[in-house]
Design a protein around this motif. Structure first.
Motif, PDB file in Angstrom:
ATOM      1  N   GLN A 169       0.820  -1.203   0.000  1.00 24.98           N
ATOM      2  CA  GLN A 169       0.000   0.000   0.000  1.00 24.98           C
ATOM      3  C   GLN A 169       0.860   1.261   0.000  1.00 24.98           C
ATOM      4  OE1 GLN A 169      -3.816   0.410   0.175  1.00 24.98           O
ATOM      5  NE2 GLN A 169      -3.140  -1.271  -1.108  1.00 24.98           N
ATOM      6  N   GLN A 170       1.837   1.311  -0.888  1.00 25.80           N
ATOM      7  CA  GLN A 170       2.664   2.503  -1.051  1.00 25.80           C
ATOM      8  C   GLN A 170       2.070   3.351  -2.174  1.00 25.80           C
ATOM      9  OE1 GLN A 170       6.590   0.907  -1.757  1.00 25.80           O
ATOM     10  NE2 GLN A 170       7.115   1.072   0.401  1.00 25.80           N
ATOM     11  N   LYS A 171       1.830   4.615  -1.872  1.00 28.06           N
ATOM     12  CA  LYS A 171       1.158   5.482  -2.831  1.00 28.06           C
ATOM     13  C   LYS A 171       1.751   6.886  -2.813  1.00 28.06           C
ATOM     14  CE  LYS A 171      -3.487   3.420  -2.925  1.00 28.06           C
ATOM     15  NZ  LYS A 171      -4.928   3.729  -2.799  1.00 28.06           N
ATOM     16  N   ILE A 172       1.302   7.674  -3.781  1.00 29.02           N
ATOM     17  CA  ILE A 172       1.536   9.114  -3.785  1.00 29.02           C
ATOM     18  C   ILE A 172       0.290   9.776  -3.189  1.00 29.02           C
ATOM     19  CG2 ILE A 172       2.001  11.145  -5.225  1.00 29.02           C
ATOM     20  CD1 ILE A 172       4.194   8.959  -5.192  1.00 29.02           C
ATOM     21  N   LEU A 173       0.483  10.800  -2.383  1.00 23.80           N
ATOM     22  CA  LEU A 173      -0.645  11.566  -1.847  1.00 23.80           C
ATOM     23  C   LEU A 173      -0.668  12.935  -2.508  1.00 23.80           C
ATOM     24  CD1 LEU A 173      -3.027  11.813   0.116  1.00 23.80           C
ATOM     25  CD2 LEU A 173      -1.422  12.717   1.819  1.00 23.80           C
ATOM     26  N   LEU A 174      -1.736  13.206  -3.245  1.00 22.33           N
ATOM     27  CA  LEU A 174      -1.950  14.523  -3.850  1.00 22.33           C
ATOM     28  C   LEU A 174      -2.903  15.302  -2.958  1.00 22.33           C
ATOM     29  CD1 LEU A 174      -1.575  16.458  -6.319  1.00 22.33           C
ATOM     30  CD2 LEU A 174      -3.646  15.399  -7.272  1.00 22.33           C
ATOM     31  N   ILE A 219      -8.555  24.915  -7.260  1.00 25.18           N
ATOM     32  CA  ILE A 219      -9.480  24.125  -8.089  1.00 25.18           C
ATOM     33  C   ILE A 219     -10.417  25.063  -8.837  1.00 25.18           C
ATOM     34  CG2 ILE A 219     -11.460  22.565  -8.006  1.00 25.18           C
ATOM     35  CD1 ILE A 219      -9.958  20.914  -5.953  1.00 25.18           C
ATOM     36  N   ILE A 220     -11.004  26.006  -8.110  1.00 23.91           N
ATOM     37  CA  ILE A 220     -11.836  27.012  -8.779  1.00 23.91           C
ATOM     38  C   ILE A 220     -11.047  28.300  -8.952  1.00 23.91           C
ATOM     39  CG2 ILE A 220     -14.024  26.053  -7.983  1.00 23.91           C
ATOM     40  CD1 ILE A 220     -14.110  28.322  -5.887  1.00 23.91           C
ATOM     41  N   ASP A 221     -11.373  29.029 -10.004  1.00 25.48           N
ATOM     42  CA  ASP A 221     -10.657  30.271 -10.308  1.00 25.48           C
ATOM     43  C   ASP A 221     -11.374  31.433  -9.641  1.00 25.48           C
ATOM     44  OD1 ASP A 221      -8.696  31.847 -11.321  1.00 25.48           O
ATOM     45  OD2 ASP A 221      -9.448  31.876 -13.378  1.00 25.48           O
ATOM     46  N   GLU A 273      -9.903  19.959 -14.507  1.00 24.48           N
ATOM     47  CA  GLU A 273     -10.711  18.804 -14.904  1.00 24.48           C
ATOM     48  C   GLU A 273      -9.821  17.653 -15.366  1.00 24.48           C
ATOM     49  OE1 GLU A 273     -14.692  19.073 -16.814  1.00 24.48           O
ATOM     50  OE2 GLU A 273     -14.145  21.166 -17.142  1.00 24.48           O
ATOM     51  N   GLN A 274      -8.806  17.977 -16.151  1.00 24.27           N
ATOM     52  CA  GLN A 274      -7.884  16.939 -16.619  1.00 24.27           C
ATOM     53  C   GLN A 274      -7.143  16.296 -15.454  1.00 24.27           C
ATOM     54  OE1 GLN A 274      -8.319  20.041 -17.912  1.00 24.27           O
ATOM     55  NE2 GLN A 274      -7.376  20.203 -19.947  1.00 24.27           N
ATOM     56  N   LEU A 275      -6.711  17.117 -14.488  1.00 29.21           N
ATOM     57  CA  LEU A 275      -5.998  16.584 -13.326  1.00 29.21           C
ATOM     58  C   LEU A 275      -6.893  15.649 -12.523  1.00 29.21           C
ATOM     59  CD1 LEU A 275      -3.617  16.455 -11.340  1.00 29.21           C
ATOM     60  CD2 LEU A 275      -4.493  18.560 -10.284  1.00 29.21           C
ATOM     61  N   MET A 276      -8.131  16.047 -12.262  1.00 31.02           N
ATOM     62  CA  MET A 276      -9.037  15.225 -11.471  1.00 31.02           C
ATOM     63  C   MET A 276      -9.352  13.908 -12.179  1.00 31.02           C
ATOM     64  SD  MET A 276      -9.604  16.775  -8.575  1.00 31.02           S
ATOM     65  CE  MET A 276      -7.898  17.354  -8.624  1.00 31.02           C
ATOM     66  N   ASN A 336       1.056  27.377 -13.686  1.00 31.36           N
ATOM     67  CA  ASN A 336      -0.056  28.171 -14.215  1.00 31.36           C
ATOM     68  C   ASN A 336      -1.260  27.307 -14.508  1.00 31.36           C
ATOM     69  OD1 ASN A 336       0.708  30.979 -14.385  1.00 31.36           O
ATOM     70  ND2 ASN A 336       2.208  30.401 -15.950  1.00 31.36           N
ATOM     71  N   SER A 337      -1.019  26.131 -15.086  1.00 33.12           N
ATOM     72  CA  SER A 337      -2.083  25.200 -15.444  1.00 33.12           C
ATOM     73  C   SER A 337      -1.901  23.919 -14.639  1.00 33.12           C
ATOM     74  CB  SER A 337      -2.037  24.880 -16.941  1.00 33.12           C
ATOM     75  OG  SER A 337      -2.899  23.787 -17.245  1.00 33.12           O
ATOM     76  N   ALA A 338      -3.029  23.328 -14.215  1.00 33.64           N
ATOM     77  CA  ALA A 338      -2.957  22.087 -13.446  1.00 33.64           C
ATOM     78  C   ALA A 338      -2.441  20.922 -14.281  1.00 33.64           C
ATOM     79  CB  ALA A 338      -4.328  21.747 -12.860  1.00 33.64           C
ATOM     80  N   THR A 339      -2.376  21.082 -15.596  1.00 33.31           N
ATOM     81  CA  THR A 339      -1.762  20.033 -16.416  1.00 33.31           C
ATOM     82  C   THR A 339      -0.283  19.878 -16.071  1.00 33.31           C
ATOM     83  OG1 THR A 339      -1.360  21.622 -18.204  1.00 33.31           O
ATOM     84  CG2 THR A 339      -3.386  20.327 -18.330  1.00 33.31           C
ATOM     85  N   GLU A 340       0.329  20.924 -15.519  1.00 30.13           N
ATOM     86  CA  GLU A 340       1.718  20.832 -15.084  1.00 30.13           C
ATOM     87  C   GLU A 340       1.859  19.888 -13.882  1.00 30.13           C
ATOM     88  OE1 GLU A 340       3.606  24.882 -14.973  1.00 30.13           O
ATOM     89  OE2 GLU A 340       1.659  25.456 -15.799  1.00 30.13           O
ATOM     90  N   ILE A 341       0.815  19.792 -13.076  1.00 27.45           N
ATOM     91  CA  ILE A 341       0.816  18.845 -11.956  1.00 27.45           C
ATOM     92  C   ILE A 341       0.700  17.420 -12.486  1.00 27.45           C
ATOM     93  CG2 ILE A 341      -0.246  18.254  -9.750  1.00 27.45           C
ATOM     94  CD1 ILE A 341       0.980  21.114  -9.952  1.00 27.45           C
TER      95      ILE A 341
END
Length: 265
Positions: free
Chosen positions: A12-17, A25-27, A92-95, A246-251
């Motif tokens: 059960q090793q994971k990444i925590l976001l 999340i909202i602008d 939305e893409q990140l989620m 700037n964009s959550a796609t970078e995450i």
């Protein structure tokens, strides 16, 4: 880089976001209700009580919600207002990305907003299944002829001077991690995504360490605090790796560095 086979189910090793909500999340800020009042103005007496220091931020928000109820503003109007707040670019893409990778990534939302606002906005964008947990103030409409949204403190803390008594994000994350250990889950890296001054505490307190990342939205308070911390002559408090976005796609791109097999999202 961590191969997929290194994240074994039995370990059960994971990444925590960990993701903030308002301006992440909202602008915008979900607790800015000006347009719901007549003439788009919060009543002066409510504003004055807050500015004079007679009311905390949470009490200030509750005063506004009570005033809206007295004005006859219905829950449906508040929900409609919330649904019209746009998401930050790439969220939305990140989620959706993390929703497809639950074996590797757990996602939590941590916010000084409230559960009702967060749930309503996530549901309206069909991304409510992304977070494993939402750590925020509990909120509900009371059952009266003029329903009022009641917002309760997430907790009542007095140990962290950086944060309000109603929620300290460091304490909330520590409690979540403790529960995860009891569930036999170990997070080999934590990635915190935020924007404001209240997102600095987890990095400055040491909850985020050398194997972790603090991701600050560019141009906002958290970025400035991280840069100032890095310029401290005697060394700053933050040991997590800073990332500016700037964009959550970078995450998403950051998360991909931990996972070698990446299905489309």
């Amino acid at each position: 880089m961590m191969e997929n086979q290194h994240i074994k189910e039995k370990q059960q090793q994971k990444i925590l976001l960990i993701v903030d909500f308002d301006n992440t999340i909202i602008d915008g800020n979900s607790e800015v209700f000006d347009e719901l009042f007549p003439d788009g103005c919060i009543p002066k007496e409510i504003v004055d009580r807050y500015r004079l220091g007679h009311r905390s931020w949470r009490a200030y928000i509750q005063d506004q919600l009570s005033a809206l109820s007295e004005l006859g503003v219905k829950p449906a109007r508040i929900k409609s207002f919330l649904r019209n707040i746009p998401l930050v670019d790439g969220i939305e893409q990140l989620m959706r990305f993390v929703s497809l990778r639950r074996d590797y990534i757990d996602t939590i939302i941590i916010s000084d907003a409230n559960t009702m606002f967060i749930d309503e906005i996530l549901s309206s964008h069909k991304i409510s299944d992304a977070p494993k947990a939402v750590l925020s103030h509990t909120a509900f409409f009371n059952e009266t002829s003029t329903p009022c949204l009641i917002v309760e403190n997430f907790h009542n803390q007095i140990t962290c001077e950086r944060c309000p008594t109603s929620i300290c994000k460091s304490i909330a994350i520590k409690d979540f991690l403790e529960c995860s250990i009891h569930s036999n889950i170990v997070y080999i890296s934590k990635i915190y995504v935020g924007d404001g001054a209240n997102d600095f505490c987890p990095a400055a307190s040491g909850v985020l360490g050398l194997t972790d990342y603090i991701c600050a939205r560019k141009g906002l308070s958290l970025e400035k605090l991280l840069i100032a911390d890095s310029e401290e002559i005697r060394g700053g408090k933050v040991t997590a790796k800073p990332v500016y976005w700037n964009s959550a796609t970078e995450i998403i791109e950051l998360l991909k560095t931990f996972i070698t097999v990446v299905p489309e999202y």
